[in-house]
Every structure is written in structure tokens, then in C-alpha cells.
Design an enzyme around this catalytic site. Structure first.
Site, mmCIF file in Angstrom:
data_model
loop_
_atom_site.group_PDB
_atom_site.id
_atom_site.type_symbol
_atom_site.label_atom_id
_atom_site.label_comp_id
_atom_site.label_asym_id
_atom_site.label_seq_id
_atom_site.Cartn_x
_atom_site.Cartn_y
_atom_site.Cartn_z
ATOM 1 N N ARG A 1 0.833 -1.224 0.000
ATOM 2 C CA ARG A 1 0.000 0.000 0.000
ATOM 3 C C ARG A 1 0.866 1.273 0.000
ATOM 4 O O ARG A 1 0.568 2.248 0.696
ATOM 5 C CB ARG A 1 -0.929 0.033 1.222
ATOM 6 C CG ARG A 1 -1.854 -1.143 1.359
ATOM 7 C CD ARG A 1 -2.907 -1.218 0.277
ATOM 8 N NE ARG A 1 -3.856 -2.257 0.583
ATOM 9 C CZ ARG A 1 -3.713 -3.532 0.179
ATOM 10 N NH1 ARG A 1 -2.691 -3.892 -0.584
ATOM 11 N NH2 ARG A 1 -4.625 -4.427 0.513
ATOM 12 N N SER B 1 -10.349 1.203 4.238
ATOM 13 C CA SER B 1 -9.514 0.933 5.423
ATOM 14 C C SER B 1 -8.858 2.226 5.877
ATOM 15 O O SER B 1 -8.184 2.886 5.085
ATOM 16 C CB SER B 1 -8.406 -0.063 5.078
ATOM 17 O OG SER B 1 -8.963 -1.212 4.509
ATOM 18 N N GLU C 1 -3.596 4.615 6.529
ATOM 19 C CA GLU C 1 -3.500 4.367 5.085
ATOM 20 C C GLU C 1 -4.061 5.571 4.323
ATOM 21 O O GLU C 1 -3.599 5.931 3.241
ATOM 22 C CB GLU C 1 -4.296 3.101 4.728
ATOM 23 C CG GLU C 1 -4.225 2.775 3.258
ATOM 24 C CD GLU C 1 -5.012 1.537 2.885
ATOM 25 O OE1 GLU C 1 -4.709 0.449 3.400
ATOM 26 O OE2 GLU C 1 -5.945 1.672 2.075
HETATM 27 P P1 FAD Z 1 -7.768 10.190 -4.108
HETATM 28 O O1 FAD Z 1 -8.425 9.810 -2.853
HETATM 29 O O2 FAD Z 1 -8.395 11.273 -4.909
HETATM 30 O O3 FAD Z 1 -6.256 10.456 -3.915
HETATM 31 C C1 FAD Z 1 -5.461 9.587 -3.124
HETATM 32 C C2 FAD Z 1 -4.019 10.115 -3.120
HETATM 33 O O4 FAD Z 1 -3.466 9.984 -4.422
HETATM 34 C C3 FAD Z 1 -3.937 11.602 -2.776
HETATM 35 O O5 FAD Z 1 -2.771 11.820 -2.017
HETATM 36 C C4 FAD Z 1 -3.848 12.290 -4.134
HETATM 37 O O6 FAD Z 1 -3.159 13.530 -4.067
HETATM 38 C C5 FAD Z 1 -3.068 11.264 -4.935
HETATM 39 N N1 FAD Z 1 -3.436 11.261 -6.364
HETATM 40 C C6 FAD Z 1 -4.659 11.067 -6.902
HETATM 41 N N2 FAD Z 1 -4.605 11.103 -8.240
HETATM 42 C C7 FAD Z 1 -3.317 11.328 -8.567
HETATM 43 C C8 FAD Z 1 -2.617 11.498 -9.799
HETATM 44 N N3 FAD Z 1 -3.234 11.440 -10.984
HETATM 45 N N4 FAD Z 1 -1.276 11.733 -9.752
HETATM 46 C C9 FAD Z 1 -0.621 11.801 -8.572
HETATM 47 N N5 FAD Z 1 -1.226 11.669 -7.373
HETATM 48 C C10 FAD Z 1 -2.560 11.430 -7.372
HETATM 49 N N6 FAD Z 1 -7.715 0.699 -1.619
HETATM 50 C C11 FAD Z 1 -7.063 -0.459 -1.863
HETATM 51 O O7 FAD Z 1 -5.842 -0.447 -2.084
HETATM 52 N N7 FAD Z 1 -7.727 -1.647 -1.875
HETATM 53 C C12 FAD Z 1 -9.041 -1.743 -1.646
HETATM 54 O O8 FAD Z 1 -9.605 -2.837 -1.679
HETATM 55 C C13 FAD Z 1 -9.757 -0.540 -1.375
HETATM 56 N N8 FAD Z 1 -11.086 -0.585 -1.094
HETATM 57 C C14 FAD Z 1 -11.744 0.566 -0.799
HETATM 58 C C15 FAD Z 1 -13.113 0.492 -0.481
HETATM 59 C C16 FAD Z 1 -13.815 1.641 -0.185
HETATM 60 C C17 FAD Z 1 -15.286 1.548 0.153
HETATM 61 C C18 FAD Z 1 -13.161 2.906 -0.214
HETATM 62 C C19 FAD Z 1 -13.915 4.158 0.057
HETATM 63 C C20 FAD Z 1 -11.799 2.983 -0.511
HETATM 64 C C21 FAD Z 1 -11.076 1.815 -0.801
HETATM 65 N N9 FAD Z 1 -9.710 1.844 -1.089
HETATM 66 C C22 FAD Z 1 -9.038 0.687 -1.368
HETATM 67 C C23 FAD Z 1 -8.980 3.117 -1.075
HETATM 68 C C24 FAD Z 1 -9.072 3.900 -2.416
HETATM 69 O O9 FAD Z 1 -10.197 3.513 -3.143
HETATM 70 C C25 FAD Z 1 -7.841 3.712 -3.295
HETATM 71 O O10 FAD Z 1 -6.686 4.125 -2.608
HETATM 72 C C26 FAD Z 1 -7.931 4.494 -4.610
HETATM 73 O O11 FAD Z 1 -6.833 4.195 -5.426
HETATM 74 C C27 FAD Z 1 -7.993 6.007 -4.395
HETATM 75 O O12 FAD Z 1 -8.321 6.601 -5.647
HETATM 76 P P2 FAD Z 1 -8.860 8.075 -5.756
HETATM 77 O O13 FAD Z 1 -8.898 8.436 -7.204
HETATM 78 O O14 FAD Z 1 -10.136 8.203 -5.028
HETATM 79 O O15 FAD Z 1 -7.689 8.860 -5.049
HETATM 80 P P1 NAP Z 2 -10.579 -9.891 5.492
HETATM 81 O O1 NAP Z 2 -10.902 -10.925 4.492
HETATM 82 O O2 NAP Z 2 -11.480 -9.704 6.674
HETATM 83 O O3 NAP Z 2 -9.100 -10.146 6.032
HETATM 84 C C1 NAP Z 2 -8.508 -9.230 6.940
HETATM 85 C C2 NAP Z 2 -7.091 -8.926 6.537
HETATM 86 O O4 NAP Z 2 -6.322 -10.122 6.630
HETATM 87 C C3 NAP Z 2 -7.005 -8.457 5.108
HETATM 88 O O5 NAP Z 2 -6.944 -7.068 5.101
HETATM 89 C C4 NAP Z 2 -5.797 -9.158 4.522
HETATM 90 O O6 NAP Z 2 -4.699 -8.317 4.328
HETATM 91 C C5 NAP Z 2 -5.453 -10.240 5.535
HETATM 92 N N1 NAP Z 2 -5.676 -11.550 4.893
HETATM 93 C C6 NAP Z 2 -6.790 -12.289 4.902
HETATM 94 N N2 NAP Z 2 -6.605 -13.455 4.227
HETATM 95 C C7 NAP Z 2 -5.343 -13.428 3.779
HETATM 96 C C8 NAP Z 2 -4.553 -14.310 3.031
HETATM 97 N N3 NAP Z 2 -5.026 -15.487 2.596
HETATM 98 N N4 NAP Z 2 -3.285 -13.957 2.738
HETATM 99 C C9 NAP Z 2 -2.786 -12.783 3.152
HETATM 100 N N5 NAP Z 2 -3.491 -11.886 3.870
HETATM 101 C C10 NAP Z 2 -4.753 -12.202 4.187
HETATM 102 O O7 NAP Z 2 -10.394 -8.493 4.771
HETATM 103 P P2 NAP Z 2 -11.451 -7.437 4.264
HETATM 104 O O8 NAP Z 2 -11.395 -6.250 5.124
HETATM 105 O O9 NAP Z 2 -12.780 -8.082 4.003
HETATM 106 O O10 NAP Z 2 -10.833 -7.012 2.881
HETATM 107 C C11 NAP Z 2 -10.691 -7.929 1.840
HETATM 108 C C12 NAP Z 2 -9.635 -7.443 0.882
HETATM 109 O O11 NAP Z 2 -10.026 -6.195 0.315
HETATM 110 C C13 NAP Z 2 -8.284 -7.207 1.554
HETATM 111 O O12 NAP Z 2 -7.271 -7.572 0.670
HETATM 112 C C14 NAP Z 2 -8.270 -5.736 1.809
HETATM 113 O O13 NAP Z 2 -6.967 -5.197 1.772
HETATM 114 C C15 NAP Z 2 -9.098 -5.191 0.648
HETATM 115 N N6 NAP Z 2 -9.802 -3.973 1.048
HETATM 116 C C16 NAP Z 2 -9.051 -2.855 1.172
HETATM 117 C C17 NAP Z 2 -9.646 -1.670 1.535
HETATM 118 C C18 NAP Z 2 -8.824 -0.413 1.604
HETATM 119 O O14 NAP Z 2 -9.382 0.647 1.740
HETATM 120 N N7 NAP Z 2 -7.538 -0.507 1.492
HETATM 121 C C19 NAP Z 2 -11.018 -1.612 1.801
HETATM 122 C C20 NAP Z 2 -11.737 -2.799 1.699
HETATM 123 C C21 NAP Z 2 -11.122 -3.982 1.323
HETATM 124 P P3 NAP Z 2 -4.522 -7.453 2.978
HETATM 125 O O15 NAP Z 2 -5.265 -6.203 3.221
HETATM 126 O O16 NAP Z 2 -3.057 -7.269 2.938
HETATM 127 O O17 NAP Z 2 -5.059 -8.223 1.820
#
Ligand code: FAD
Ligand code: NAP
Length: 338
Positions: A164, A238, A334
Site C-alpha cells: 500500500r 480501510s 492508510e
Molecule cells: P484520491 O483519494 O483522490 O487520492 C489519493 C491520493 O493519491 C492523494 O494523495 C492524491 O493527491 C493522490 N493522487 C490522486 N490522483 C493522482 C494522480 N493522478 N497523480 C498523482 N497523485 C494522485 N484501496 C485499496 O488499495 N484496496 C481496496 O480494496 C480498497 N477498497 C476501498 C473500499 C472503499 C469503500 C473505499 C472508500 C476505498 C477503498 N480503497 C481501497 C482506497 C481507495 O479507493 C484507493 O486508494 C484508490 O486508489 C484512491 O483513488 P482516488 O482516485 O479516489 O484517489
Molecule cells: P478480510 O478478508 O477480513 O481479512 C482481513 C485482513 O487479513 C485483510 O486485510 C488481509 O490483508 C489479511 N488476509 C486475509 N486473508 C489473507 C490471506 N489469505 N493472505 C494474506 N493476507 C490475508 O479483509 P477485508 O477487510 O474483508 O478485505 C478484503 C480485501 O479487500 C483485503 O485484501 C483488503 O486489503 C481489501 N480492502 C481494502 C480496503 C482499503 O481501503 N484498502 C477496503 C476494503 C477492502 P490485505 O489487506 O493485505 O489483503
């Protein structure tokens, strides 16, 4: 180029925080972006790059210019028997790119379905979910440095991707604007579904093989059921990263909390689900006035309506303190805080 002054950002961030930007402009192509960055009257203005606002927490008005990146377009630029290079504008909705690839049976991206936000932000935190990360399909990206308006291309190594994280979230934060991303997708997809919940759901279909569409549909369904609906409850996914700790520390904690889950990382650390730690501290489903911890996933902090950024930060701070007290683990955010 149309500037808006004193613009409310309430609908530009998925937390739904009502702050204002001094100036706001939406950019649709690279030339327009270069022209904007060359304007002498804007040289000293702070600049915030915005995609979908789904990984941002605003804690105050923004005294500068918000540059919303809306560069469109998805195009196949190269293919051979095995791979396909797909180029997408930074303003493309990430999920539209996933659907484009899955529909063409191009593999590698399907586990990243339903992640909100734009293509340009995807490399910033090396988005990941369900056992896949952007870096596994990343080829290169193009963008423009804010200071000298020079174009640059970054390959995978130069992006310094990690969990991340990337160079764009650290050294190049607010210094470089991503305009295009190129992904390398697989024409002979090998779906990855080791992740517990995904495998269990897929097995219910009793099929012998799973297509990438089976995998993406399954993950989309799991996500729909578990995550709050952005249309009705503000959140940024998250709030914290899953902490990675030393094995010795993990074993020590395990003595007192035998049920603590842990996943060994490639660097021989142990990744602990932050949601589990927060739930164990009693936060899951708790609500304090306008903010709370989601009832189905304790890693998601929610805005029930009129919270401001400080309300959310205070709750996040209380959560961090209790996790340190009980487990001795420091959570890191994050979400990008402004
Ligand atoms: P923004 O929120 O608009 O920006 C995020 C950052 O990136 C800021 O610092 C901004 O300045 C910078 N940025 C944006 N665009 C650019 C650009 N073109 N050039 C340079 N910098 C830039 N993330 C995960 O990794 N995995 C997930 O499963 C996941 N699930 C999510 C679920 C939900 C319900 C929500 C709300 C969020 C989730 N996220 C997840 C987080 C988020 O969706 C991601 O990080 C996504 O990539 C953010 O995109 P954005 O366009 O909204 O970025
Ligand atoms: P989950 O299944 O409840 O599991 C909790 C955490 O345990 C996850 O975040 C994941 O880490 C880790 N995990 C579970 N199973 C794993 C495996 N087999 N190997 C390695 N790591 C494992 O998680 P959840 O919240 O429902 O999310 C599911 C996935 O969507 C995750 O990958 C999570 O990162 C992603 N997600 C991300 C965001 C965001 O905003 N970043 C929001 C929603 C969902 P990892 O996160 O490293 O995978």
C-alpha cells in the site's frame, strides 16, 4: 480551463467532509495540465492532486488550488500471443478499467474489482485486495513534475512499490502528477483465489474451473455485502494499514491472545489484520455522535452525516491508543490526511 473559487469539496471526497478549496480546476488532457502548471500566478500556490477522493481525509479548508484529474481513455496499445498492454488515462474510473479487461478476458486485474477511485491514484498506494496488488500487472506510467513541468515515465522499479505504498505517496507526494498508466495483462488468465472468503464462495458453484469473470463477480459480491455503501455512509475504506511486525513480537502477543491471526510476509514479518486488533479493543460497531466504526469491518471509520475531519481524526486517535495499550502495536494511517 475553468477555475472555481471557494469551492465546496463535500462531493469530491467519499468521507463527505464539507471543506472548501480556494481554487479548483478540472483537467482533461496533458497539454491543459502543462498550461496550468506554467501559469506564473499559480507558481507559489500549494497544489493538491485529486482523483475520486476515496483515500483522503480533509481536516481543514484547502488554501491553494485543487487539481482534479479527469484525463479519459482506455486503449490497447500492444498485444502478442501472451500479453496485452492497456493504456488508461489517469481520470478513468478504476472499476471501468477492470470491467473493460474482464470483458476481454484479460487477466491479472480481476481481484481488484470494485475498488473506488481513479486509475491515476492506483499506483500511489499500489492498490491491493484479495491477494493481488497493482504492481503485479503494472508496466509503466507517465506524468508531469509540478515544479518544472517536465514529462517523465516511470517503470515498475522506479515506482518503489511496496505494501500500500509507492514513491508517489512519499518522496514525490504533491510533486508529480500521474497522467497515464499502462498495465500488462495476461491473455491466458490464471485466476488467483487462494484468499479464504473468495475460495469458499466460488466453491459453492461446484464448477471445475473458474473464469476471471467468476472471480471478479464473486469478489464484487463479497465487497458489496461487507463494505458500507458509499452512497449512504461516508468512508474511505480501510483507515489504517495492516501492521507488519517481527515474528518474535507476534509469538509474544500470541501467548496472551492465542486467536490472533497473522500472515507471514515475503520479508519474513507477520502481517496482522488491523481490523481484528480494533475489534478486539471493542470498537466494532461503536458510534460516537456523527462518527463510528463500521459494524461489519472494524478497519473502516464512517461518517454518519455531519462529521468533520477532526471528529474522524479524534476517533482514529482513540483507536490507535487502545491498540497500543492492549497489543503494543502502533497503527499507521492508510488514508491521506490533508
Ligand atoms: P484520491 O483519494 O483522490 O487520492 C489519493 C491520493 O493519491 C492523494 O494523495 C492524491 O493527491 C493522490 N493522487 C490522486 N490522483 C493522482 C494522480 N493522478 N497523480 C498523482 N497523485 C494522485 N484501496 C485499496 O488499495 N484496496 C481496496 O480494496 C480498497 N477498497 C476501498 C473500499 C472503499 C469503500 C473505499 C472508500 C476505498 C477503498 N480503497 C481501497 C482506497 C481507495 O479507493 C484507493 O486508494 C484508490 O486508489 C484512491 O483513488 P482516488 O482516485 O479516489 O484517489
Ligand atoms: P478480510 O478478508 O477480513 O481479512 C482481513 C485482513 O487479513 C485483510 O486485510 C488481509 O490483508 C489479511 N488476509 C486475509 N486473508 C489473507 C490471506 N489469505 N493472505 C494474506 N493476507 C490475508 O479483509 P477485508 O477487510 O474483508 O478485505 C478484503 C480485501 O479487500 C483485503 O485484501 C483488503 O486489503 C481489501 N480492502 C481494502 C480496503 C482499503 O481501503 N484498502 C477496503 C476494503 C477492502 P490485505 O489487506 O493485505 O489483503
Amino acid at each position: 480551463m475553468k477555475f472555481q473559487k471557494n469551492k465546496s469539496l463535500k462531493h469530491n471526497n467519499t468521507f463527505g467532509i464539507d471543506v472548501r478549496a480556494d481554487k479548483y480546476v478540472e483537467i482533461y488532457d496533458e497539454e491543459e495540465l502543462k498550461n496550468l502548471l506554467s501559469l506564473s500566478e499559480l507558481l507559489d500556490e500549494p497544489k493538491l492532486i485529486l482523483g475520486g477522493g476515496s483515500n483522503i481525509l480533509f481536516t481543514q479548508d484547502y488554501n491553494g488550488i485543487v487539481i482534479k484529474i479527469s484525463i479519459p481513455g482506455i486503449k490497447v496499445i500492444f498485444e502478442d500471443e501472451k500479453t496485452c498492454l492497456v493504456k488508461a488515462g489517469a481520470g478513468v474510473i478504476w472499476n471501468d478499467l477492470v470491467l473493460f479487461a474482464v470483458e476481454k478476458n484479460l487477466g491479472g486485474i480481476e481481484n481488484l474489482i470494485s475498488i473506488p477511485g481513479t486509475v491515476g491514484a492506483a499506483p500511489v498506494q499500489n492498490i491491493g485486495a484479495y491477494g493481488e496488488e497493482l504492481q503485479n500487472i503494472f508496466h509503466s506510467l507517465k506524468g508531469i513534475f509540478i515544479d518544472d513541468v517536465k514529462e517523465a515515465v516511470f517503470d515498475k522499479e522506479e515506482c518503489k512499490f511496496s505494501y500500500r505504498d509507492s514513491i508517489f505517496k512519499r518522496e514525490l507526494r504533491e510533486k508529480f502528477i500521474i497522467t497515464y498508466v499502462i498495465l500488462q495483462l495476461n491473455k491466458n488468465p490464471q485466476p488467483v483465489f487462494n484468499y479464504g472468503t473468495v475460495r469458499t464462495e466460488l466453491e459453492k458453484s461446484h464448477k471445475e474451473n473458474y473464469s476471471i469473470k467468476d472471480v471478479s463477480d464473486t469478489i464484487a459480491k463479497i465487497r458489496d455485502e461487507k463494505l458500507p455503501d458509499l452512497k449512504s455512509i461516508g468512508n474511505a475504506g480501510s483507515f489504517f494499514k495492516n501492521p507488519e511486525i517481527d515474528k518474535d513480537q507476534f509469538l509474544e502477543i500470541k501467548k496472551e491472545h492465542p486467536d490472533i491471526p497473522g500472515f507471514t510476509t515475503p520479508h519474513d514479518k507477520v502481517k496482522i489484520p488491523a481490523g481484528w486488533l480494533i475489534e478486539k479493543c471493542g470498537w466494532k460497531g461503536k458510534r460516537i455522535n456523527n462518527v463510528g466504526v463500521h459494524e461489519k469491518q472494524a478497519l473502516v471509520i464512517v461518517n454518519y452525516g455531519n462529521a468533520n475531519g477532526s471528529d474522524i481524526l479524534s476517533l482514529a486517535c482513540e483507536i490507535k491508543i487502545s491498540v497500543i495499550k492492549i497489543f503494543g502495536i502502533e497503527l499507521t494511517e492508510e488514508v491521506n490526511i490533508y
